[in-house]
Design a protein around this motif. Structure first.
Motif, PDB file in Angstrom:
ATOM      1  N   SER A 234       0.814  -1.214   0.000  1.00 26.92           N
ATOM      2  CA  SER A 234       0.000   0.000   0.000  1.00 26.92           C
ATOM      3  C   SER A 234       0.846   1.262   0.000  1.00 26.92           C
ATOM      4  O   SER A 234       0.312   2.359  -0.174  1.00 26.92           O
ATOM      5  N   TRP A 235       2.168   1.136   0.206  1.00 27.46           N
ATOM      6  CA  TRP A 235       3.046   2.296   0.125  1.00 27.46           C
ATOM      7  C   TRP A 235       3.269   2.732  -1.316  1.00 27.46           C
ATOM      8  O   TRP A 235       3.713   3.851  -1.566  1.00 27.46           O
ATOM      9  N   THR A 236       2.992   1.834  -2.253  1.00 33.36           N
ATOM     10  CA  THR A 236       3.137   2.161  -3.670  1.00 33.36           C
ATOM     11  C   THR A 236       1.928   2.943  -4.149  1.00 33.36           C
ATOM     12  O   THR A 236       0.801   2.727  -3.685  1.00 33.36           O
ATOM     13  N   ASN A 237       2.147   3.843  -5.070  1.00 32.20           N
ATOM     14  CA  ASN A 237       1.062   4.658  -5.606  1.00 32.20           C
ATOM     15  C   ASN A 237      -0.048   3.772  -6.166  1.00 32.20           C
ATOM     16  O   ASN A 237       0.206   2.755  -6.807  1.00 32.20           O
ATOM     17  N   GLN A 238      -1.283   4.169  -5.914  1.00 30.35           N
ATOM     18  CA  GLN A 238      -2.440   3.380  -6.342  1.00 30.35           C
ATOM     19  C   GLN A 238      -2.500   3.220  -7.857  1.00 30.35           C
ATOM     20  O   GLN A 238      -2.925   2.173  -8.362  1.00 30.35           O
TER      21      GLN A 238
ATOM     22  N   ASN B 104      -6.418  -3.505  -3.011  1.00 29.38           N
ATOM     23  CA  ASN B 104      -6.086  -2.190  -2.465  1.00 29.38           C
ATOM     24  C   ASN B 104      -6.529  -2.022  -1.021  1.00 29.38           C
ATOM     25  O   ASN B 104      -5.840  -1.354  -0.239  1.00 29.38           O
TER      26      ASN B 104
ATOM     27  N   ILE C 144       0.080   3.021  -9.876  1.00 26.61           N
ATOM     28  CA  ILE C 144       1.091   2.028 -10.255  1.00 26.61           C
ATOM     29  C   ILE C 144       0.597   0.620  -9.965  1.00 26.61           C
ATOM     30  O   ILE C 144       0.780  -0.308 -10.773  1.00 26.61           O
ATOM     31  N   ARG C 145      -0.058   0.441  -8.817  1.00 31.11           N
ATOM     32  CA  ARG C 145      -0.590  -0.887  -8.488  1.00 31.11           C
ATOM     33  C   ARG C 145      -1.670  -1.301  -9.475  1.00 31.11           C
ATOM     34  O   ARG C 145      -1.745  -2.467  -9.883  1.00 31.11           O
TER      35      ARG C 145
END
Length: 293
Positions: free
Chosen positions: A116-120, A167, A122-123
């Motif tokens: 969840s630290w990765t940009n939404q 997410n 990008i996920r």
């Protein structure tokens, strides 16, 4: 006593000011905008009108269309499905983490939280690549006859649900983990000693104790999922439009700010109704335990 009250007031003032400026005032402006007419460039203008709500209900110059109603029902349905799937995955995951040796628990929790630290965005793009045509997952689905050979799992409603579950899963696992850490195992052992079935043990010994974590996680998952924009826009490809996408398009592409404000107002009303239903359900499942939302 008067000095303590003054100190408490000074302590609360910054927080109250931030909430007023960034939450209360924009909400008041949003509500007022929903009851205005649409100007020539889509901006709100006088006089006061219910035209935005008529358009939201599907009444236009060509007659009535159920499209907006379908969008609302689709949003509610996808939110409920994603929330239920998150609960079904999070309960055993949180229990498993709680039963691991103490040194391993922070590591497992970190593994849950780190994605969840990765940009939404990008996920979501990552899931687009996984579900694209020609990928192993899409080829397996085609081999099972679930999709046509030349098609992928993206864009689709399935991809949207997977994106929502992925997410928001950490927001359910963490509250449930905190609830499981306070679990009174004596009640669970007593239920087993009385030859209760696994479902009865969970229903009468585990669920009431973990209900506060479940309710908190449900709120953290369902509310943002209901207004989700990025996941449905990227993984849905326009096929799984939700209320969040509808509102955003009124302010950007369609240029109808009052209609967008009316849609946002309906989102708030539906959310409040959902919280009331969830609170009543929590009281019923918790028995004599008060579950505060």
């Amino acid at each position: 006593m008067r000095g303590d009250s003054r100190q408490l007031l000074l302590t609360l003032l910054p927080g109250v000011g931030v909430i007023t400026v960034f939450l209360v005032l924009p909400s008041i402006y949003l509500v007022g905008m929903a009851f205005l007419s649409t100007g020539p460039y889509g901006l709100p203008t006088g006089p006061v009108s219910l035209q935005a709500f008529r358009e939201l209900a599907g009444f236009g110059f060509l007659g009535w269309s159920p499209g907006n109603l379908y969008t609302l029902l689709r949003s509610i349905g996808q939110t409920l499905l994603a929330t239920i799937l998150v609960i079904l995955i999070a309960y055993p995951a949180a229990y498993y983490i709680t039963t691991r040796p103490v040194p391993w628990r922070p590591v497992l929790l970190l593994a849950v939280v780190v994605p969840s630290w990765t940009n939404q965005v990008i996920r979501s793009v990552g899931w687009m690549n996984i579900f694209a045509p020609g990928t192993p997952v899409s080829d397996l689905a085609a081999a099972l006859g679930l999709i046509a050979p030349e098609m992928g799992l993206f864009p689709s409603r399935f991809a949207v649900i997977v994106g929502l579950v992925y997410n928001f899963l950490p927001f359910m696992i963490l509250p449930l983990y905190a609830a499981f850490e306070r679990l009174d195992t004596a009640q669970v052992e007593a239920a087993r000693d009385l030859y209760a079935t696994p479902w009865a043990v969970f229903r009468h010994a585990v669920l009431p104790q973990t209900l506060p974590g479940l309710m908190a996680g449900t709120v953290l998952v369902a509310i943002p999922a209901f207004g989700m924009y990025v996941v449905t826009e990227l993984l849905g490809g326009g096929r799984s439009l939700m209320v969040g996408n509808f509102v955003a398009r009124q302010f950007t592409q369609a240029g109808n700010w009052p209609l967008g404000a009316a849609g946002a107002l309906i989102m708030i009303v539906v959310t409040l109704i959902g919280l009331k239903v969830l609170r009543d359900l929590g009281r019923r499942l918790g028995g004599d335990r008060e579950v505060v939302l």
